[in-house]
Write an enzyme that holds these catalytic residues in place. Structure first.
Site, short mmCIF file in Angstrom:
data_model
loop_
_atom_site.label_atom_id
_atom_site.label_comp_id
_atom_site.label_asym_id
_atom_site.label_seq_id
_atom_site.Cartn_x
_atom_site.Cartn_y
_atom_site.Cartn_z
N ASN A 69 40.88 33.56 50.09
CA ASN A 69 40.89 34.15 52.24
C ASN A 69 41.00 32.42 52.73
O ASN A 69 40.85 31.75 52.22
CB ASN A 69 40.18 35.12 51.44
N ASP A 98 36.55 40.92 46.76
CA ASP A 98 36.32 42.16 46.41
C ASP A 98 37.22 41.83 45.30
O ASP A 98 36.81 42.74 44.57
CB ASP A 98 36.56 42.79 47.42
N LYS A 146 50.84 29.96 32.79
CA LYS A 146 51.39 30.14 33.63
C LYS A 146 52.45 31.21 33.72
O LYS A 146 53.57 31.42 32.98
CB LYS A 146 52.43 28.30 34.06
N ASP A 196 29.22 42.97 43.65
CA ASP A 196 28.62 43.00 44.70
C ASP A 196 27.24 41.95 44.54
O ASP A 196 26.39 42.38 44.69
CB ASP A 196 28.60 43.96 45.58
N LEU A 231 25.42 40.78 47.26
CA LEU A 231 24.56 40.41 48.57
C LEU A 231 23.45 41.93 48.33
O LEU A 231 22.89 42.49 48.16
CB LEU A 231 25.92 41.24 49.76
N PHE A 289 26.56 38.88 55.83
CA PHE A 289 27.83 38.54 57.02
C PHE A 289 28.62 39.63 56.91
O PHE A 289 28.62 40.64 55.48
CB PHE A 289 28.31 36.95 56.39
N LYS A 327 27.66 48.39 56.36
CA LYS A 327 27.94 47.57 55.89
C LYS A 327 25.87 47.54 55.48
O LYS A 327 25.60 47.45 54.42
CB LYS A 327 28.70 46.66 55.88
N LYS A 376 24.53 48.56 51.62
CA LYS A 376 23.88 47.17 51.05
C LYS A 376 22.47 47.05 50.71
O LYS A 376 21.92 46.52 49.59
CB LYS A 376 24.57 45.46 51.80
#
Length: 397
Positions: A208, A276, A286, A304, A306, A323, A337, A341
């Site tokens: 990301n 995720d 490759k 996950d 957190l 966060f 969330k 969590k």
């Protein structure tokens, strides 16, 4: 900050001991008083004369020096300093400290001291990764021992990986943080930062746009308040702060393993933007573009991190901060969330492209706790970090 401060420096054995000479010089340049203790193994790499000349002080080596022991010299040495620094801290020294052994001058001083202790590990990568060393590290952290390094790098033996002794400026920063009269002195805080890279094949990955700037600023702010910070970072665009223990990872699975290894902690701040999903059928070579058409990528959920830490029960940090980077219904999604969590706080922000926050220098966050949502004005990421660090100190200090 170091002017007039007294440092008891224990030099262990290992090729990294040569860095202790530069460390002494730089500490003296900043006005610190340094009393060197040289182990038998350390004397194989640096000489007492070199240490003594740079420190302008006697070098202590023998537990049974009759002149010094007539006045219980080992007790006096262990308690006259403002900070005890072990650099390099070998696997053997760490094991002695964890077991409470006292069979030479260095280990006796470490057992007899009532002052804070900072270790700077240095050893072969396999020795560092060995379960015994990691077990000893966890024991020492639990005892309140501060840790600087080790870094990743090429070893004298030619191997590459964690175990390389931290560079002198990083050690100086860690010493300054340890001597700071901050509210988080003596607290160990875990911070994750940056993106994770999930391989598609050896040359491609899923990631990301996180730069790691906010997590880096948070780690820096917490260290500035005196905390011992373990900084677990993915491949970020910004360099890690000085004065923290840096653990570099690539994938979400590696980040979870590093987080588990860093416990126990007094608080954990999960600022990393963890992917995720990962590619379950990642290519070992490759993937070629050919007449067969587009490759089929099968996705699997990443761990996950957190939720794992928030819901772990025994060993859970007293304060867990997550966060939430959202583009729609920021507060509602982040509030949900936090409950899902199981963390204590969520720091939510709007990362829609129009905000310029993702990868930028500013942030606008809302702190969500069981007391509700508190929106902060837009400010620099350093200012957000400073404000969050102060709030953390109010809870755990």
């Amino acid at each position: 900050m170091l002017a007039g401060r007294h440092i008891l420096l224990i030099v262990g054995g290992g090729i990294a001991a040569f860095k202790s000479l530069d460390l002494v010089r730089r500490l003296r340049d900043q006005g610190a008083h340094v009393t060197p203790v040289l182990t038998k193994a350390g004397a194989e790499f640096v000489t007492p004369l070199s240490l003594s000349a740079l420190a302008a002080s006697k070098v202590y080596q023998d537990l049974f020096d009759l002149t010094d022991e007539a006045e219980m010299g080992h007790i006096e040495l262990s308690r006259a300093a403002d900070l005890v620094v072990v650099a390099p801290a070998t696997a053997d020294l760490m094991a002695k400290m964890a077991a409470g052994l006292a069979n030479d001058l260095a280990s006796t001083l470490l057992l007899a001291t009532d002052k804070r202790v900072l270790i700077v590990p240095a050893m072969n990568v396999r020795m560092w990764n060995h379960p015994a060393t990691q077990r000893n590290l966890a024991i020492l952290r639990g005892d309140g021992v501060l840790v600087a390094g080790p870094d990743d790098g090429v070893m004298a033996c030619g191997e590459f990986g964690p175990g390389r002794m931290a560079e002198v400026p990083q050690i100086i920063a860690a010493i300054s943080a340890a001597l700071a009269d901050g509210p988080l002195q003596g607290k160990h805080i875990l911070v994750t930062s940056g993106p994770t890279h999930e391989p598609i094949d050896p040359v491609r990955y899923i990631a990301n746009r996180s730069s790691g700037a906010q997590g880096t600023a948070i780690a820096r702010a917490l260290a500035g308040l005196g905390a011992d910070v373990t900084f677990v970072t993915g491949p970020a665009d910004v360099p890690p702060p000085e004065g923290v223990h840096v653990v570099r990872v690539q994938t979400a699975a590696q980040m979870l393993a590093a987080v588990q290894a860093a416990r126990p902690a007094d608080a954990a701040v999960f600022a990393a933007a963890v992917a995720d999903w990962r590619v379950a059928n990642a290519g070992q070579s490759k993937i070629k573009k050919d007449a067969a058409g587009l490759p089929h990528l099968a996705f699997a959920e990443n761990p996950d991190i957190l939720a794992t830490v928030s819901q772990m029960g025994a060993g859970r940090p007293p304060l867990v901060v997550g966060f939430a980077a959202e583009t729609d219904d920021v507060i509602a999604n982040a509030t949900a969330k936090r409950l899902r969590k199981g963390c204590d706080w969520i720091v939510a922000n709007d990362v829609s492209p129009a905000t310029g926050i993702m990868g930028g220098t500013e942030n606008a966050v809302t702190l969500i706790t069981d007391q509700g949502a508190e929106s902060w004005p837009r400010m620099t990421k350093d200012a957000v970090a400073a404000q969050l660090a102060q709030r953390i100190a109010q809870v755990i200090a």
